[in-house]
Design a protein around this motif. Sequence first.
Motif, PDB file in Angstrom:
ATOM      1  N   SER A  31     -37.645 -10.775 -21.507  1.00  0.00           N
ATOM      2  CA  SER A  31     -37.835 -12.229 -21.436  1.00  0.00           C
ATOM      3  C   SER A  31     -37.024 -12.944 -22.517  1.00  0.00           C
ATOM      4  N   VAL A  32     -36.912 -12.338 -23.706  1.00  0.00           N
ATOM      5  CA  VAL A  32     -36.107 -12.935 -24.773  1.00  0.00           C
ATOM      6  C   VAL A  32     -34.626 -12.914 -24.397  1.00  0.00           C
ATOM      7  N   GLY A  33     -34.178 -11.812 -23.805  1.00  0.00           N
ATOM      8  CA  GLY A  33     -32.794 -11.713 -23.364  1.00  0.00           C
ATOM      9  C   GLY A  33     -32.465 -12.728 -22.285  1.00  0.00           C
ATOM     10  N   ARG A  34     -33.392 -12.907 -21.361  1.00  0.00           N
ATOM     11  CA  ARG A  34     -33.188 -13.879 -20.281  1.00  0.00           C
ATOM     12  C   ARG A  34     -33.115 -15.300 -20.857  1.00  0.00           C
ATOM     13  N   TYR A  35     -33.975 -15.569 -21.807  1.00  0.00           N
ATOM     14  CA  TYR A  35     -33.969 -16.890 -22.442  1.00  0.00           C
ATOM     15  C   TYR A  35     -32.660 -17.110 -23.196  1.00  0.00           C
ATOM     16  N   THR A  36     -32.213 -16.095 -23.917  1.00  0.00           N
ATOM     17  CA  THR A  36     -30.943 -16.194 -24.652  1.00  0.00           C
ATOM     18  C   THR A  36     -29.798 -16.533 -23.704  1.00  0.00           C
ATOM     19  N   SER A  37     -29.759 -15.881 -22.557  1.00  0.00           N
ATOM     20  CA  SER A  37     -28.703 -16.155 -21.572  1.00  0.00           C
ATOM     21  C   SER A  37     -28.772 -17.593 -21.084  1.00  0.00           C
ATOM     22  N   ALA A  38     -29.987 -18.106 -20.903  1.00  0.00           N
ATOM     23  CA  ALA A  38     -30.136 -19.493 -20.445  1.00  0.00           C
ATOM     24  C   ALA A  38     -29.600 -20.470 -21.489  1.00  0.00           C
ATOM     25  N   VAL A  39     -29.909 -20.227 -22.752  1.00  0.00           N
ATOM     26  CA  VAL A  39     -29.421 -21.113 -23.821  1.00  0.00           C
ATOM     27  C   VAL A  39     -27.899 -21.075 -23.888  1.00  0.00           C
ATOM     28  N   VAL A  40     -27.326 -19.880 -23.793  1.00  0.00           N
ATOM     29  CA  VAL A  40     -25.866 -19.744 -23.810  1.00  0.00           C
ATOM     30  C   VAL A  40     -25.243 -20.528 -22.653  1.00  0.00           C
ATOM     31  N   SER A  41     -25.846 -20.432 -21.474  1.00  0.00           N
ATOM     32  CA  SER A  41     -25.326 -21.166 -20.306  1.00  0.00           C
ATOM     33  C   SER A  41     -25.418 -22.671 -20.512  1.00  0.00           C
ATOM     34  N   GLU A  42     -26.527 -23.127 -21.093  1.00  0.00           N
ATOM     35  CA  GLU A  42     -26.683 -24.563 -21.322  1.00  0.00           C
ATOM     36  C   GLU A  42     -25.616 -25.068 -22.300  1.00  0.00           C
ATOM     37  N   ILE A  43     -25.372 -24.312 -23.358  1.00  0.00           N
ATOM     38  CA  ILE A  43     -24.341 -24.701 -24.328  1.00  0.00           C
ATOM     39  C   ILE A  43     -22.973 -24.753 -23.652  1.00  0.00           C
ATOM     40  N   GLU A  44     -22.678 -23.743 -22.839  1.00  0.00           N
ATOM     41  CA  GLU A  44     -21.385 -23.647 -22.146  1.00  0.00           C
ATOM     42  C   GLU A  44     -21.122 -24.875 -21.284  1.00  0.00           C
ATOM     43  N   GLN A  45     -22.194 -25.444 -20.709  1.00  0.00           N
ATOM     44  CA  GLN A  45     -22.051 -26.573 -19.788  1.00  0.00           C
ATOM     45  C   GLN A  45     -22.215 -27.931 -20.478  1.00  0.00           C
ATOM     46  N   SER A  46     -22.291 -27.939 -21.803  1.00  0.00           N
ATOM     47  CA  SER A  46     -22.563 -29.181 -22.530  1.00  0.00           C
ATOM     48  C   SER A  46     -21.525 -30.256 -22.245  1.00  0.00           C
ATOM     49  N   ALA A  47     -22.028 -31.455 -22.022  1.00  0.00           N
ATOM     50  CA  ALA A  47     -21.145 -32.603 -21.797  1.00  0.00           C
ATOM     51  C   ALA A  47     -20.502 -33.066 -23.099  1.00  0.00           C
TER      52      ALA A  47
END
Length: 376
Positions: A31-47
């Motif tokens: 679950s921590v790994g999945r959350y980490t991936s989500a945060v990385v994806s959100e940063i990658e898509q930052s406006a």
Amino acid sequence: MSAGIYIHIPFCKSRCSYCDFATDIIQDEESVGRYTSAVVSEIEQSAHATSQVNSIYFGGGTPSLLSVAQLKRIADEIDSVFKIDPDIEFTVEMNPATVTPEKLDGFRDAGVNRASFGVQTFDETALKLLARGHDAGDARQTYRMLRDTGFSNISFDMIAGLPNQTLENWERNLDEALEMNPEHLSLYVLEIHQGTPLAEQIRTRRQPLPDEDLAGEMYSLMQEKLNKAGYVQYEISNFAKPGFEARHNNKYWKMEPVFGFGVSAHSFDGVNRRWANYRDTNQYVTAIETGQTSVATYETLEDKQLAGEFAFLNLRLIDGLNLGVYESRFGHSLIDAYKPELENLEKLDLIAISGNSVVLTRKGMLFSNEVFEVFV
């Protein structure tokens, strides 16, 4: 103007009795790994990619529960998306008994150069009341570990006004903290948040309601002892050795841009737009994984609201509110806009108006909420 980056890590070993932040009891590494991936994806898509950044702050929750690889993965993504200042302030909140020398070495290799250390209290009875999940010995050992691994910028978080806490007990806590000699201290008077276990204990009279007058005495003692020890109070609850003021925290008080990532993370563009992510971790992660927005609320602030918030946030600072800066930013005089209210606050000895500044008095710091209500 350089921005700050805030990363929210919700995971904790246990839930503290007073905490109302968005947190989750850590279940498994998946679950921590999945959350980490989500945060990385959100940063990658930052406006706001390519914005200049001079502070990074991992808060929680307990960010020190991340593995070195997980923290580094997020830090590397920040570095690839934003323009990072060479003198970046990179803070990670760390709780006692959640790190090892190897992990701290890894964090430092990833760029972390400041530790925000959640001591809260050295009193064993109070630690159990707060359900902190560590004892005073853990705090002392972790602090030595931070020093041994090269951390030269450490901040302590401590809480005054706990149920059954005496002035003598608070003084002993302050004395031990000062003996350990951190560069920065954030010292808060306990706030009771509805829906927390501690609030329920007080409601059902299993714990006494904190004594507000005693908390005021604790605040005054804190100011006296820290000033005598060479710390400079630069904000209502924050003290630092010269040159060690928290750059990231100052961004909130000065209404500078901060971009937040992760569950419940809040952002402000430094102008007039503010938004916040979902507060539920599963909802946040699912939104990111399915290509949907993680933003739960979004607002464009009206000029009056912006001006009011700017006024009371700047009043939190010991330097106070610069009237010229206020007028330049909002196009009108604060004195003219709030003349009767300011005259009343001055008469009550809660503020002082001197030259081009409005500052809280010593009494005003104790009753700051009464001052801030004028501007809300």
